[in-house]
Design an enzyme around this catalytic site. Structure first.
Site, PDB file in Angstrom:
ATOM      1  N   SER A 193       0.819  -1.222   0.000  1.00  0.00           N
ATOM      2  CA  SER A 193       0.000   0.000   0.000  1.00  0.00           C
ATOM      3  C   SER A 193       0.847   1.264   0.000  1.00  0.00           C
ATOM      4  CB  SER A 193      -0.923  -0.006   1.216  1.00  0.00           C
ATOM      5  OG  SER A 193      -0.129  -0.170   2.392  1.00  0.00           O
ATOM      6  N   GLY A 194       2.006   1.186  -0.625  1.00  0.00           N
ATOM      7  CA  GLY A 194       2.793   2.403  -0.836  1.00  0.00           C
ATOM      8  C   GLY A 194       2.106   3.245  -1.894  1.00  0.00           C
ATOM      9  N   ALA A 199       3.598   6.368 -10.404  1.00  0.00           N
ATOM     10  CA  ALA A 199       2.404   6.200  -9.578  1.00  0.00           C
ATOM     11  C   ALA A 199       1.597   7.490  -9.474  1.00  0.00           C
ATOM     12  CB  ALA A 199       2.797   5.698  -8.202  1.00  0.00           C
ATOM     13  N   LYS A 213      16.843  -0.832 -18.030  1.00  0.00           N
ATOM     14  CA  LYS A 213      16.635   0.554 -18.482  1.00  0.00           C
ATOM     15  C   LYS A 213      17.381   1.547 -17.601  1.00  0.00           C
ATOM     16  CE  LYS A 213      13.067   1.728 -15.356  1.00  0.00           C
ATOM     17  NZ  LYS A 213      12.025   2.665 -14.984  1.00  0.00           N
ATOM     18  N   LYS A 245      19.076   5.273  -2.551  1.00  0.00           N
ATOM     19  CA  LYS A 245      20.083   4.831  -3.509  1.00  0.00           C
ATOM     20  C   LYS A 245      19.492   4.812  -4.915  1.00  0.00           C
ATOM     21  CE  LYS A 245      23.867   3.870  -1.287  1.00  0.00           C
ATOM     22  NZ  LYS A 245      25.112   4.529  -1.723  1.00  0.00           N
ATOM     23  N   GLN A 281      18.755   3.106  -8.333  1.00  0.00           N
ATOM     24  CA  GLN A 281      18.682   1.709  -8.763  1.00  0.00           C
ATOM     25  C   GLN A 281      19.692   1.420  -9.868  1.00  0.00           C
ATOM     26  OE1 GLN A 281      14.272   1.321  -9.341  1.00  0.00           O
ATOM     27  NE2 GLN A 281      14.680  -0.574  -8.224  1.00  0.00           N
TER      28      GLN A 281
END
Lengths: 400, 400
Positions: A24-25, A182, A256, A349, A351
């Protein structure tokens, strides 16, 4: 099998799928919003009520929030309580109205009970813990979709989060990935996504094991096929393309980020848009090559070249993504990417740097660094073996 | 055949190709710089001296130019004279040093004499005139490369400029296209390009018609194959990918402009980077479909998805190209694209609007508008049948 599925209470809905979102972020809440909008619109196929597992925490609603309640004041309240009362995840997706048929549930075991569709949308570090909690407590023919981006790369090999989940729970799990931010999707801005899903179709009823096609049993569970998932995830602002290539979709979301660093370097060097496009193109070629090399025929080049999880996500990441931005800032300021990371990311950080180093280490084990000139150059620059100014020469020299 | 080729004067160079560039605008001068750099580096294969046909005009060198000569003052001078004296095309590519082995020639007939490689880099309106001037005056086994972007679309069909040139001269002509902005390449910024070239290879000596493989004659003309063109065009700052798909390479340079308008609309509407990437992806799908539909098996989807002439050029055009910019400005200011065109382009026309309308008219003849939802939506908006705000709905509705 779970006795709850098709229980007395659910009897009337015996033909419907129950959907649970685990996580539920901001991305989990956004995906929950989407599927709850769709279950409500298709009550013939889905139970309208969608449970979202929320890692419970105490939250204080700030005074300037429309949900601030004088009677409660600054007293902390349970996040699930707030979500269920105000239909808003005030902590992780503030300002976005969630459908009232979306129920925040602090118990993951309770949330997944009787659900035949499990959507995983939580940080990958929590996969193991959650899996061990719900193992054996889910419908045995449930199927999962992992919305967790990327893959896990070690020197030993590459594992997909969807496989990790599927293996842990003994179910099939597909993957969703795409050019998706999001907050934009929560605000119902338009974009596309890709869902990879390729289980063996049911030839018998998954519950009674009677021949399904003959409809010998009374269950009549609707299929869990591409059409069902398209219906569950597609909104007018969120266009779904269904494919079968789970590995390709997952790899796209990881690799990517390496390319985005390369694109950032080139822009930082002031080389212009055509150079950036060429980096994107080279990156695409290396992504395809990597997929074919390590996943053989299961990976389709088209996943990278024409899907949202491939080219579209890559383009966005090379235009406005965090890896791209930090890389270009690093070059412009003449400092390392790590310095920019420390300065601009508040302890988080990138990715891309982690992925670049993991992929490089993996390629080294296979003695294949030279076959991936862009991935290798990006890594060598991050590791300080080369400077930003060396980038083009490295790519030209090691060119395929 | 041309008596000049292998003439007394050229005897010593009988194994070498003479190269001529027809056209000297900023792109023509840039390509001339590139090939002249390469002929000088490979005197075993090419005659170092490269002729560039210049449409002669009188030019006055401004006072602030380093080439301003007090003795000449404001007296107009011939452009060819200036280029050959100062090795700079002060009018169309100012500030860029041209190689001294590049010769500006005001006579196209003289420039092409004895040349086995003809590079066409002029506005397409001049193709017919130039072709009629040099027809019969070129080496009969000469081969061409067209650097003219795009294709010519009418209701009757689509013709490639390379075919137009080749048919007019009775020679084979390939095509060069990519994410290439002349000024950036002239400044030796790094980018890629695609050359499509697919003639029947020589099985006999093209001059004496004796068996070539057996080297029965003394000509020993080096082949005109992919390797030769790669050597002629590739520089450390200009990376060449050789393919065989002339139609795909040519279509890419035309259709991308329609997509760029769509991307501009989406950005003007404030929909964000993911929406733009999705437009690029949809555009790519329609470009592939269009190529397959109207050029059948000669078009390779990979030309669009992994070549500079495809995806890279598309990305650049949807980031900073003129069509993209004008389209987004039009939406932001709430005016028509035509108004922005008139306001911002100083009398020039956007290629995207013309191409969108030509392609739409062509699709209509084939009753296929609905199969190309993005192309059709862009056209309908330009033509005022729909508003910018209708774009997404049109694409969703007509979705493949």
């Amino acid at each position: 099998m779970s006795p709850g599925f098709l229980s007395t209470q659910a009897q009337a809905h015996e033909k419907r799928h129950k959907v649970t979102v685990i996580g539920s972020g901001n991305w989990g809440s956004t995906i929950s919003k989407i599927v709850a909008e769709n279950t409500k619109e298709h009550p013939d196929i889905f139970e309208p009520e969608v449970h979202m597992w929320v890692y419970e925490e105490d939250v204080t609603i700030p005074k300037d929030s429309p949900h601030y309640d004088e009677a409660v004041g600054d007293q902390p309240q349970k996040l699930t309580h707030i979500i269920n009362k105000y239909h808003e995840n005030v902590k992780y997706l503030p300002g976005i109205k969630l459908p009232s048929n979306l129920i925040a549930n602090p118990s993951v075991v309770d949330a997944v009970k009787d659900s035949s569709i499990l959507i995983f949308n939580l940080p990958h570090q929590f996969i193991d813990r959650v899996s061990s909690q719900i193992k054996g407590k889910i419908v045995p023919f449930a199927r999962g979709i992992s919305c967790i981006k990327g893959v896990h790369v070690t020197d030993e090999g590459i594992s997909l989060f969807s496989e990790w989940i599927g293996d842990g729970l003994g179910i099939y799990c597909g993957a969703l990935s795409g050019a998706n931010i999001a907050s934009e999707i929560a605000a119902e801005k338009w974009c596309g996504t890709t869902i990879a899903y390729d289980p063996r179709p049911w030839t018998r009823c998954p519950r009674t094991h009677q021949q399904d096609q003959a409809r010998a049993c009374a269950c009549r569970i609707p299929p869990l096929d591409h059409d069902t998932f398209q219906l569950l995830f597609e909104r007018p602002y969120f266009l779904v393309s269904m494919v079968s290539d789970v590995a390709g979709v997952s790899l796209g979301g990881a690799l990517k980020n390496i390319v985005a660093l390369g694109a950032g370097f080139v822009v930082g060097l002031g080389l212009g848009d055509n150079a950036k496009s060429e980096i994107v193109r080279r990156g695409l070629l290396e992504m395809i090559k990597f997929g074919k090399e390590f996943f053989k025929e299961t990976v389709q080049p088209e996943t990278f070249t024409i899907e949202s999880a491939g080219v579209a996500d890559l383009i966005t990441s090379c235009s406005s993504g965090r890896n791209f931005r930090c890389a270009s800032h690093a070059v412009e300021q003449g400092v390392s990417v790590a310095e920019i990371e420390a300065k601009e990311l508040n302890g988080q950080k990138l990715q891309g740097t982690t992925t670049a180093m993991e992929v490089h280490s993996f390629l080294k084990v296979h003695n294949m660094e030279k076959d991936y000139p862009l991935f290798t150059a990006v890594n060598d620059i991050i590791e300080g073996k080369n400077t930003y100014q060396d980038l083009l020469q490295l790519i030209n020299k090691r060119r395929n």
